[in-house]
Structure formats: structure tokens, C-alpha cells
Design a protein around this motif. Sequence first.
Motif, PDB file in Angstrom:
ATOM      1  N   PHE A 274       0.835  -1.197   0.000  1.00 43.31           N
ATOM      2  CA  PHE A 274       0.000   0.000   0.000  1.00 43.31           C
ATOM      3  C   PHE A 274       0.871   1.249   0.000  1.00 43.31           C
ATOM      4  O   PHE A 274       0.720   2.144  -0.840  1.00 43.31           O
ATOM      5  CB  PHE A 274      -0.909  -0.014   1.228  1.00 43.31           C
ATOM      6  CG  PHE A 274      -1.689   1.253   1.474  1.00 43.31           C
ATOM      7  CD1 PHE A 274      -2.867   1.506   0.790  1.00 43.31           C
ATOM      8  CD2 PHE A 274      -1.248   2.186   2.404  1.00 43.31           C
ATOM      9  CE1 PHE A 274      -3.593   2.668   1.028  1.00 43.31           C
ATOM     10  CE2 PHE A 274      -1.966   3.348   2.646  1.00 43.31           C
ATOM     11  CZ  PHE A 274      -3.141   3.587   1.954  1.00 43.31           C
ATOM     12  N   PHE A 275       1.807   1.306   0.935  1.00 38.22           N
ATOM     13  CA  PHE A 275       2.656   2.494   1.070  1.00 38.22           C
ATOM     14  C   PHE A 275       3.625   2.610  -0.103  1.00 38.22           C
ATOM     15  O   PHE A 275       3.870   3.710  -0.611  1.00 38.22           O
ATOM     16  CB  PHE A 275       3.401   2.446   2.400  1.00 38.22           C
ATOM     17  CG  PHE A 275       2.488   2.453   3.596  1.00 38.22           C
ATOM     18  CD1 PHE A 275       1.928   3.636   4.055  1.00 38.22           C
ATOM     19  CD2 PHE A 275       2.167   1.271   4.251  1.00 38.22           C
ATOM     20  CE1 PHE A 275       1.076   3.656   5.144  1.00 38.22           C
ATOM     21  CE2 PHE A 275       1.312   1.275   5.343  1.00 38.22           C
ATOM     22  CZ  PHE A 275       0.762   2.467   5.792  1.00 38.22           C
ATOM     23  N   ASP A 276       4.159   1.480  -0.561  1.00 42.28           N
ATOM     24  CA  ASP A 276       5.078   1.508  -1.707  1.00 42.28           C
ATOM     25  C   ASP A 276       4.367   1.991  -2.965  1.00 42.28           C
ATOM     26  O   ASP A 276       4.947   2.737  -3.772  1.00 42.28           O
ATOM     27  CB  ASP A 276       5.671   0.123  -1.949  1.00 42.28           C
ATOM     28  CG  ASP A 276       6.687  -0.284  -0.895  1.00 42.28           C
ATOM     29  OD1 ASP A 276       7.097   0.587  -0.093  1.00 42.28           O
ATOM     30  OD2 ASP A 276       7.061  -1.464  -0.869  1.00 42.28           O
ATOM     31  N   PHE A 277       3.121   1.571  -3.129  1.00 43.73           N
ATOM     32  CA  PHE A 277       2.350   2.024  -4.286  1.00 43.73           C
ATOM     33  C   PHE A 277       2.123   3.527  -4.232  1.00 43.73           C
ATOM     34  O   PHE A 277       2.347   4.239  -5.222  1.00 43.73           O
ATOM     35  CB  PHE A 277       1.008   1.289  -4.360  1.00 43.73           C
ATOM     36  CG  PHE A 277       0.003   1.930  -5.275  1.00 43.73           C
ATOM     37  CD1 PHE A 277       0.172   1.898  -6.656  1.00 43.73           C
ATOM     38  CD2 PHE A 277      -1.101   2.598  -4.755  1.00 43.73           C
ATOM     39  CE1 PHE A 277      -0.734   2.514  -7.497  1.00 43.73           C
ATOM     40  CE2 PHE A 277      -2.013   3.216  -5.589  1.00 43.73           C
ATOM     41  CZ  PHE A 277      -1.836   3.175  -6.976  1.00 43.73           C
ATOM     42  N   LEU A 278       1.685   4.037  -3.083  1.00 47.33           N
ATOM     43  CA  LEU A 278       1.455   5.475  -2.947  1.00 47.33           C
ATOM     44  C   LEU A 278       2.747   6.252  -3.169  1.00 47.33           C
ATOM     45  O   LEU A 278       2.739   7.333  -3.775  1.00 47.33           O
ATOM     46  CB  LEU A 278       0.872   5.802  -1.568  1.00 47.33           C
ATOM     47  CG  LEU A 278      -0.555   5.331  -1.302  1.00 47.33           C
ATOM     48  CD1 LEU A 278      -1.006   5.772   0.088  1.00 47.33           C
ATOM     49  CD2 LEU A 278      -1.532   5.843  -2.350  1.00 47.33           C
ATOM     50  N   LEU A 279       3.844   5.712  -2.707  1.00 44.00           N
ATOM     51  CA  LEU A 279       5.139   6.366  -2.914  1.00 44.00           C
ATOM     52  C   LEU A 279       5.498   6.395  -4.398  1.00 44.00           C
ATOM     53  O   LEU A 279       5.953   7.418  -4.922  1.00 44.00           O
ATOM     54  CB  LEU A 279       6.221   5.631  -2.128  1.00 44.00           C
ATOM     55  CG  LEU A 279       7.621   6.231  -2.147  1.00 44.00           C
ATOM     56  CD1 LEU A 279       7.626   7.622  -1.508  1.00 44.00           C
ATOM     57  CD2 LEU A 279       8.598   5.309  -1.412  1.00 44.00           C
TER      58      LEU A 279
END
Length: 278
Positions: free
Chosen positions: A202-207
Motif C-alpha cells: 500500500f505504502f510503496d504504491f502510494l510512494l
Amino acid sequence: MNEQKLKDQIKNLGGSLYQVGGCVRDSLLNRPFNDIDYVVEGVATQTLVKEFGEPVGHDFPVFLVNVDGESRELAMARIEKSLGDGYHDFSVEVNGVTLEQDLSRRDLTINAMAWDGRKIIDPFNGQRDLASKKLRHVSQAFQEDPLRILRVGRFAAQLGFEVSQETKDLCKKMKPMLTEIPGDRIVKELDKVLLSPFPSRFFDFLLEVDCLDVHFPEIQALLVPDKHDGTAYRHVMNLLDRAKGRFDLKILYGLLLHDLGKGVTPAENHPSHYNHDK
């Protein structure tokens, strides 16, 4: 009543009943699911009101029906159209809308399938994307709802799927809309993310799509050197993935937040942040 009786009831009204969305997706993935949602095609609103009573939906008609001892949602096939830039600025049309029109407005191809009791209705190749473990938007209607950016990241965390490049590109363009999402909706998505098998996705995608700093600037600020796993950010992500949702949310939020302060957010780096003695 059971589902077959409900199908017969809708058929006698001149319409068709379908299971739609997440229950179809999870059934194909052999994943457990709790909710079964139905869509009705070919029946007017007032006919359903006479049959099932007043709907409970605020934005569009949703009827509660008891099937196999459970209360389930029965919605009319609908299309939504954005009226502006706001999160809630939509008009909804239900009468005369086909199942395929309804599916065309959904977020991802894997969520745009239906089951009629005999076969899968899959006009946007959701089964293909399930097989290739891809998250791909259905149509340009995706960009009318900024919450879908967070949903894509959440499905990446839950399923371990990769996001298609064209969907990433569209999410990048949608970044300015993210500020419209109410805080409670962000929290609901984050709760599901932390309880997922792959929270880091989730966080890697948003980044990757340059959206992490909108709602999670403190997490992005952890992209600083650290003795654990190279950066404080990667250390936190690795801990969350190792936890795999096996702990309650309080502990998972503790893991997410335990290194906050190692990095500096843009707001903290602004000169006015330090000027406390004016």
C-alpha cells in the motif's frame, strides 16, 4: 428464502439477479468472503419498492433482503456521473441501466464481474487480470473518485497483486483530488491495509505514484538512512509485512508509528515551524 427463490422473484418481475463485485472475485480466488451483494437489472425502482419496501440507500436505491437467514444488499444496476471535483458530487441513474453499464463504472477489472448462477459475466477481462495478478482500472470513470487510489493500494496489500502501469499513470494525475477524501474513509482503508498480508505494498504504491505525502507525510519522511534495513521507512515496512495482520490494530499502528520523528516532514522543515518566539 434462499437465493434461487430470490432469483425467481426478480424474474417474475421481468428482471435478472446477479451476484457482483468482491464476492465473485474472492470466489474465483478461493478466498473466504462474508458479504454477498446483488444487482438487479431490468426492474423499475417503484416495482422493487412494492416488492421489498422502502430502500435504505441515501445516494441510490439499496434494498435489504433476507437470504438464507442473512440480511443482504440488493441494489439496482446504476451509473454514476461526476458533477464536479468534490468527493460526493455525483448524480446516479438507475432506471433502464444495464448490468454491463453498471460494471463499466466500477474501479478495477477484478471487481467488475458478475455471476448469474450459471456463468461469469466478465466484459472487462477481470478473470485475465486475476490470473496475471494485475490491478487494472476498468475505464476513465476511475478518475472521478480519488478514494480509488487508496483502494488500489489496499487491494495490492490484501492480494499481493501488481498495479498496471496505465493505472499508476492515472493515479499520478489524480493526486490533487486526494485532499477531498474525508478522514474517516482514510482510516477505514488504513485499518484494512494494516490487517493485510502485505501492508508495505500500500505504502510503496502510494510512494511510486507520488501520493504518499498527501495523507502520510510522516511515513514518507522515514526515507532516511537507518541501521535497520537501509532506511527507517523500509524497516517499518518490513516489520508490518512480518506481522502479516496477526496482531490487533493497536499493535499494528504501533509498528507503523514507532519510528516517527526520525525524518522531517516538509512542514517541519519550513522556517515558520521553528519560529516559536515571535
